[in-house]
Design a protein around this motif. Structure first.
Motif, PDB file in Angstrom:
ATOM      1  N   VAL A  51      30.370  37.657  43.926  1.00  0.00           N
ATOM      2  CA  VAL A  51      30.940  36.703  42.445  1.00  0.00           C
ATOM      3  C   VAL A  51      30.731  36.593  41.805  1.00  0.00           C
ATOM      4  CG1 VAL A  51      30.064  34.141  42.177  1.00  0.00           C
ATOM      5  CG2 VAL A  51      30.355  34.564  44.854  1.00  0.00           C
ATOM      6  N   SER A  52      30.058  37.726  40.585  1.00  0.00           N
ATOM      7  CA  SER A  52      29.824  38.024  39.619  1.00  0.00           C
ATOM      8  C   SER A  52      30.576  38.953  39.050  1.00  0.00           C
ATOM      9  CB  SER A  52      28.434  38.280  39.591  1.00  0.00           C
ATOM     10  OG  SER A  52      27.966  37.707  40.099  1.00  0.00           O
ATOM     11  N   GLU A  53      30.693  39.697  39.922  1.00  0.00           N
ATOM     12  CA  GLU A  53      31.949  41.211  39.490  1.00  0.00           C
ATOM     13  C   GLU A  53      33.345  39.990  39.216  1.00  0.00           C
ATOM     14  OE1 GLU A  53      32.203  43.409  42.851  1.00  0.00           O
ATOM     15  OE2 GLU A  53      30.625  44.491  42.279  1.00  0.00           O
ATOM     16  N   GLY A  54      33.428  38.760  40.094  1.00  0.00           N
ATOM     17  CA  GLY A  54      34.220  37.679  40.122  1.00  0.00           C
ATOM     18  C   GLY A  54      34.859  37.141  38.912  1.00  0.00           C
ATOM     19  N   LYS A  55      33.379  37.114  38.815  1.00  0.00           N
ATOM     20  CA  LYS A  55      33.106  36.090  36.898  1.00  0.00           C
ATOM     21  C   LYS A  55      33.487  36.489  35.875  1.00  0.00           C
ATOM     22  CE  LYS A  55      29.908  32.833  38.080  1.00  0.00           C
ATOM     23  NZ  LYS A  55      28.651  32.012  37.926  1.00  0.00           N
ATOM     24  N   GLU A  56      33.242  37.957  36.226  1.00  0.00           N
ATOM     25  CA  GLU A  56      33.663  39.287  34.805  1.00  0.00           C
ATOM     26  C   GLU A  56      34.941  39.710  34.940  1.00  0.00           C
ATOM     27  OE1 GLU A  56      31.482  40.613  32.542  1.00  0.00           O
ATOM     28  OE2 GLU A  56      30.197  39.377  33.482  1.00  0.00           O
ATOM     29  N   LYS A  57      35.794  39.746  35.721  1.00  0.00           N
ATOM     30  CA  LYS A  57      37.184  39.568  35.392  1.00  0.00           C
ATOM     31  C   LYS A  57      37.705  38.488  35.367  1.00  0.00           C
ATOM     32  CE  LYS A  57      37.440  42.309  40.261  1.00  0.00           C
ATOM     33  NZ  LYS A  57      38.544  41.882  41.913  1.00  0.00           N
ATOM     34  N   ALA A  58      37.101  36.662  35.922  1.00  0.00           N
ATOM     35  CA  ALA A  58      38.042  36.148  35.292  1.00  0.00           C
ATOM     36  C   ALA A  58      37.703  35.945  33.518  1.00  0.00           C
ATOM     37  CB  ALA A  58      37.320  34.602  35.503  1.00  0.00           C
ATOM     38  N   LYS A  59      36.296  36.866  32.920  1.00  0.00           N
ATOM     39  CA  LYS A  59      35.925  36.760  31.729  1.00  0.00           C
ATOM     40  C   LYS A  59      37.096  37.806  31.119  1.00  0.00           C
ATOM     41  CE  LYS A  59      31.909  37.057  28.223  1.00  0.00           C
ATOM     42  NZ  LYS A  59      30.421  37.767  28.327  1.00  0.00           N
ATOM     43  N   ASP A  60      37.250  38.478  31.131  1.00  0.00           N
ATOM     44  CA  ASP A  60      38.121  39.744  30.739  1.00  0.00           C
ATOM     45  C   ASP A  60      39.831  39.110  30.766  1.00  0.00           C
ATOM     46  OD1 ASP A  60      36.725  41.508  30.502  1.00  0.00           O
ATOM     47  OD2 ASP A  60      37.208  42.307  32.321  1.00  0.00           O
ATOM     48  N   ILE A  61      40.007  37.977  31.618  1.00  0.00           N
ATOM     49  CA  ILE A  61      40.994  37.575  32.065  1.00  0.00           C
ATOM     50  C   ILE A  61      41.449  36.052  31.121  1.00  0.00           C
ATOM     51  CG2 ILE A  61      43.423  36.390  33.390  1.00  0.00           C
ATOM     52  CD1 ILE A  61      43.204  38.554  35.134  1.00  0.00           C
ATOM     53  N   ALA A  62      40.743  35.379  30.640  1.00  0.00           N
ATOM     54  CA  ALA A  62      40.533  34.034  30.224  1.00  0.00           C
ATOM     55  C   ALA A  62      40.338  34.546  28.688  1.00  0.00           C
ATOM     56  CB  ALA A  62      39.040  33.299  30.195  1.00  0.00           C
ATOM     57  N   LEU A  63      40.190  36.255  28.029  1.00  0.00           N
ATOM     58  CA  LEU A  63      40.492  35.874  26.984  1.00  0.00           C
ATOM     59  C   LEU A  63      41.452  35.622  26.188  1.00  0.00           C
ATOM     60  CD1 LEU A  63      37.829  38.791  26.854  1.00  0.00           C
ATOM     61  CD2 LEU A  63      37.903  37.011  25.670  1.00  0.00           C
ATOM     62  N   ASN A  64      42.667  36.140  27.189  1.00  0.00           N
ATOM     63  CA  ASN A  64      44.064  36.484  26.809  1.00  0.00           C
ATOM     64  C   ASN A  64      45.158  35.256  27.447  1.00  0.00           C
ATOM     65  OD1 ASN A  64      43.425  38.496  24.893  1.00  0.00           O
ATOM     66  ND2 ASN A  64      43.508  39.684  27.058  1.00  0.00           N
ATOM     67  N   PHE A  65      44.481  34.198  27.590  1.00  0.00           N
ATOM     68  CA  PHE A  65      45.111  33.379  28.849  1.00  0.00           C
ATOM     69  C   PHE A  65      46.130  32.591  28.447  1.00  0.00           C
ATOM     70  CE2 PHE A  65      46.132  29.771  32.341  1.00  0.00           C
ATOM     71  CZ  PHE A  65      46.275  30.289  32.938  1.00  0.00           C
TER      72      PHE A  65
END
Length: 198
Positions: free
Chosen positions: A184-198
């Motif tokens: 889940v933490s790894e999923g959150k890291e991906k989410a954080k990266d994508i959210a920056l440019n979404f």
């Protein structure tokens, strides 16, 4: 300023959904980067989305005018049309999406609003919008022929004209011995990266 429609489709109580742990985090990170954007949260179970009935079809397929925007049955399609971005949080259930999400898609698949028919075939009316599907899966389904939920969502969104669709899939959560918190933490890291440019 953009309007983000956050569509949630999981019956689990607040705090238990692994999908929502990542999708809620995505929304938090998105807000940090885009504080002026409007976030509309649509929890399909709280909305009590039902399956379409025979008497509903006339409204869905009938003519659309200013009055139709006020119809309770059509409110979802106009809300969907008015959004600029979509965050769809739905776990994999039985190789696909929860039935309530499919029921909701039936409400927003309306000719003349999200797509139209032409002599050359159907054309999506929601161009220049973007979406992300955030999903938790019990096993490994990336590129698997058994995975039909994410493929369906990308197909129907593409049918509406939404071609920029990303996926965050948190996989192997139900595998014996899996470190769920780490996944889940790894999923959150991906989410954080994508959210920056979404």
């Amino acid at each position: 300023m953009s309007k983000v429609l956050y569509i949630k489709a999981n019956v689990k109580p607040e705090g238990e959904s692994r999908t929502f742990k990542v999708s809620d985090y995505f929304i938090e990170e998105y807000k940090k980067k885009n504080p002026k954007d409007e976030i509309i949260t649509l929890d399909l179970y709280k909305e009590n989305i039902d399956f379409l009935k025979g008497e509903d079809l006339g409204k869905l397929f009938g003519p659309k005018d200013e009055n139709s925007k006020n119809d309770p049955l059509l409110k979802y399609v106009y809300q969907f049309k008015d959004a600029d971005k979509y965050v769809i949080a739905a776990p994999m259930w039985n190789l696909s999406i929860p039935a309530i999400l499919k029921a909701y898609i039936d409400y927003v698949s309306v000719s003349g609003v999200t797509f139209k028919y032409t002599q050359d075939g159907p054309v999506g009316l929601l161009k220049d919008k973007k979406a992300i599907h955030i999903t938790a899966r019990g096993g490994e389904y990336l590129d698997s022929p058994y995975e039909m939920g994410d493929r369906y969502l990308k197909t129907i969104l593409g049918f509406f004209g939404i071609e920029d669709t990303k996926t965050i899939a948190i996989e192997n959560l139900d595998v014996l011995g899996a470190d769920v918190n780490k996944l889940v933490s790894e999923g959150k890291e991906k989410a954080k990266d994508i959210a920056l440019n979404f």
